[in-house]
Design a protein around this motif. Structure first.
Motif, short mmCIF file in Angstrom:
data_model
loop_
_atom_site.label_atom_id
_atom_site.label_comp_id
_atom_site.label_asym_id
_atom_site.label_seq_id
_atom_site.Cartn_x
_atom_site.Cartn_y
_atom_site.Cartn_z
N UNK A 14 1.28 -1.30 0.18
CA UNK A 14 -0.56 0.20 0.04
C UNK A 14 0.71 1.40 -0.03
N UNK A 15 2.05 1.45 0.55
CA UNK A 15 2.88 2.51 1.01
C UNK A 15 3.24 2.30 -0.55
N UNK A 16 3.69 1.79 -1.87
CA UNK A 16 4.08 1.09 -2.49
C UNK A 16 3.34 2.21 -3.80
N UNK A 17 1.80 1.78 -3.37
CA UNK A 17 1.22 1.86 -4.32
C UNK A 17 0.48 3.50 -4.31
N UNK A 18 0.49 3.91 -3.66
CA UNK A 18 -0.25 4.74 -2.66
C UNK A 18 -0.43 6.47 -4.02
N UNK A 24 -3.79 14.49 -5.10
CA UNK A 24 -2.91 15.43 -3.61
C UNK A 24 -2.73 15.65 -2.54
N UNK A 25 -3.79 14.56 -1.61
CA UNK A 25 -3.74 15.22 -0.64
C UNK A 25 -2.66 14.88 0.14
N UNK A 28 -0.25 11.27 0.92
CA UNK A 28 -0.05 10.27 0.02
C UNK A 28 0.89 10.89 -0.83
N UNK A 29 1.62 12.93 -0.58
CA UNK A 29 2.07 12.71 -1.01
C UNK A 29 3.65 12.72 -0.49
N UNK A 30 3.67 12.88 0.60
CA UNK A 30 4.63 12.81 1.77
C UNK A 30 5.35 11.04 1.19
N UNK A 31 4.82 9.92 0.77
CA UNK A 31 5.13 8.61 0.74
C UNK A 31 6.17 9.07 0.06
#
Length: 125
Positions: A14-18, A24-25, A28-31
């Motif tokens: 999930x951390x790789x796909x998001x 633009x949240x 999610x962008x921080x990942x």
């Protein structure tokens, strides 16, 4: 133990796909930034699953595939910034040290009436 591996693999995937979704949240962008850490976590998870789980079961193969996909996504973003990627611009062989381009910036207030001091400095450099 299998449930823990399912949860950890799902989280890493999930951390790789998001970030691919281009939402633009900020959460999610921080990942986009901890890619190396997520890749290391995915690699460690893959090694642990391969060593601790029986490789003859479908559940293990699904976990390994999910972890491999997460690792591959992260490496796809990381590798261009390593020595493994081809060099895009060759190093210059010229040793001429004379400057080619000079840039001068000046922050001058509008009411300033001492333009000659700035023009003198520009001509000097």
């Amino acid at each position: 133990m299998l449930i823990g591996f399912y949860i950890a693999t799902a989280l890493v995937l999930l951390l790789a796909l998001l970030p691919i979704l281009r939402i633009e949240l900020w959460i999610i962008r921080v990942l986009d930034f901890p890619r190396l850490q997520i890749a290391c976590l995915a690699a460690a998870l893959l090694i642990a699953e391969a060593l601790l789980l029986p490789l003859t079961q479908w559940a293990t193969l699904i976990l390994l595939a999910g972890g491999a996909v997460a690792l591959a996504i992260q490496l796809w973003w990381i590798i261009p910034y390593t020595r493994l990627a081809p060099v895009e611009v060759d190093a210059s062989l010229e040793t001429d040290d004379t400057p080619r381009i000079s840039i001068v910036t000046a922050n001058v207030l509008t009411p300033n009436r001492q333009a000659e001091r700035l023009l003198t400095q520009i001509k000097e450099h």
